[in-house]
Design an enzyme around this catalytic site. Structure first.
Site, short mmCIF file in Angstrom:
data_model
loop_
_atom_site.label_atom_id
_atom_site.label_comp_id
_atom_site.label_asym_id
_atom_site.label_seq_id
_atom_site.Cartn_x
_atom_site.Cartn_y
_atom_site.Cartn_z
N HIS A 24 -2.09 -20.81 0.58
CA HIS A 24 -1.10 -20.17 0.54
C HIS A 24 -1.06 -20.14 -0.27
CE1 HIS A 24 -1.68 -21.20 5.32
NE2 HIS A 24 -1.13 -20.21 5.57
N TYR B 115 0.65 -1.09 0.16
CA TYR B 115 -0.43 -0.19 -0.10
C TYR B 115 1.00 1.32 0.06
CZ TYR B 115 0.91 1.39 5.20
OH TYR B 115 1.79 1.21 6.15
N ARG C 110 -8.86 -19.74 -0.34
CA ARG C 110 -7.74 -19.60 0.60
C ARG C 110 -6.63 -20.93 0.56
NH1 ARG C 110 -5.76 -19.91 5.73
NH2 ARG C 110 -5.20 -18.83 6.60
N LYS D 51 6.93 -1.90 1.79
CA LYS D 51 5.55 -1.14 2.67
C LYS D 51 3.84 -2.54 2.89
CE LYS D 51 2.89 3.45 3.00
NZ LYS D 51 3.85 3.65 4.75
N LEU E 281 11.85 1.32 6.71
CA LEU E 281 11.07 1.98 5.47
C LEU E 281 11.59 3.36 4.47
CD1 LEU E 281 8.04 0.99 3.19
CD2 LEU E 281 7.46 2.96 5.19
N GLU F 29 13.55 3.15 13.77
CA GLU F 29 12.17 4.08 12.76
C GLU F 29 10.96 3.91 13.77
OE1 GLU F 29 11.42 2.84 9.30
OE2 GLU F 29 10.48 0.74 9.73
N ARG G 207 8.28 3.11 -4.89
CA ARG G 207 7.98 2.37 -4.09
C ARG G 207 7.02 1.47 -3.63
NH1 ARG G 207 7.75 5.62 2.17
NH2 ARG G 207 6.10 5.32 1.62
#
Length: 274
Positions: A101, A32, A99, A143, A199, A175, A51
């Protein structure tokens, strides 16, 4: 006003659109970005998109290579929202599938929301933070949607009356839960070097450029919590926090407890950009 988007359709934000078998919903299998828009002008949009694609590549998530089409959809949602000052949230997941993996073969899902941004009333008085063990995974440069350790640390800070939790790994500051952190010592800005443990902040990039413009040394090296509390100044940055001064860490006041001159100079220059 339309302020949301999901897989080719502009929708109302309260409209039910995410299926149960959505990889982001079930696994956090996605990435995101949050982009701030000032006076209808996106701030550092291309850098945010860079990014986003880098994070997607890191988890083997293939976003439509037509980057301009994605960018145009983002701009269209901004226009449809009717807002001039907003945060645009963009999320890309591995899509819908039963569902399992293993990666599915189907298309990715793209969702977006446009909402008025909320400024945190810190100003010149500064904010307080706590120190907290960095319990996250090894690839914090991605991210991703997997933010549970960040959330738990941020909530703990909030419950104790602090703005942010500053994370510590192997005796060194990394951070914040949703911010990059800097100390100022002897008129130099010091911040943790880029690595897989932090990040690469977009506002961090801006601060580095502003420091060059102001002829302030910008030093990328690790520092300890003890060096942090003995700093002349501390500030944190993010898209939503912008440049926020920190005047207390845990129960320790930083210097005289006011926003320092370097932080103020950066704030003033930052406001001139937009």
């Amino acid at each position: 006003m339309i302020s949301a988007y999901f897989n080719g359709k502009f929708v109302e934000p309260n409209e039910s659109v995410i299926p149960i078998d959505e990889r982001g919903h079930q696994f956090g299998d996605g990435v995101y970005e949050v982009i701030r828009i000032y006076d209808s002008k996106p701030f550092m949009m291309d850098e945010h998109l860079d990014r986003l694609y880098q994070s997607a590549d890191a988890i083997k998530l293939r976003i439509d290579p037509n980057r301009e089409a994605l960018k145009n959809t983002m701009l269209e949602l901004i226009q449809k929202s009717g807002l001039t000052n907003l945060d645009l949230y963009v999320q890309v997941t591995r899509g819908m599938a039963p569902r399992n993996h293993l990666f599915p073969d189907g298309p990715v899902s793209v969702s977006m929301t446009a909402k008025p941004f909320r400024s945190i009333p810190v100003g010149d008085k500064g904010a307080s933070v706590i120190l907290h063990p960095d319990e996250r995974w090894e690839n914090c440069y991605i991210k991703s949607l997997n933010l549970l350790p960040n959330i738990l640390a941020k909530q703990l800070a909030y419950e104790q009356g602090y703005l942010e939790a500053i994370l510590v790994r192997d005796g060194k500051v990394t951070e914040g839960t949703s911010s990059n952190v800097y100390i100022v010592k002897d008129s130099s800005i010091i911040t943790t070097p880029l690595s897989n443990h932090i990040l690469s902040g977009i506002t961090r990039m801006v601060v580095k450029n502003l420091a060059g413009h102001l002829r302030i040394p910008f030093v990328e090296k690790q520092f300890t919590p003890d060096q942090m509390v003995k700093a002349d100044e501390i500030f944190i940055t993010s898209t939503t926090l912008e440049i926020t001064p920190i005047i207390r860490v845990d129960d320790k006041q930083i210097n005289d407890g006011t926003t320092g001159t370097v932080t103020k100079a950066l704030q003033e220059q930052f406001k001139k950009i937009f």
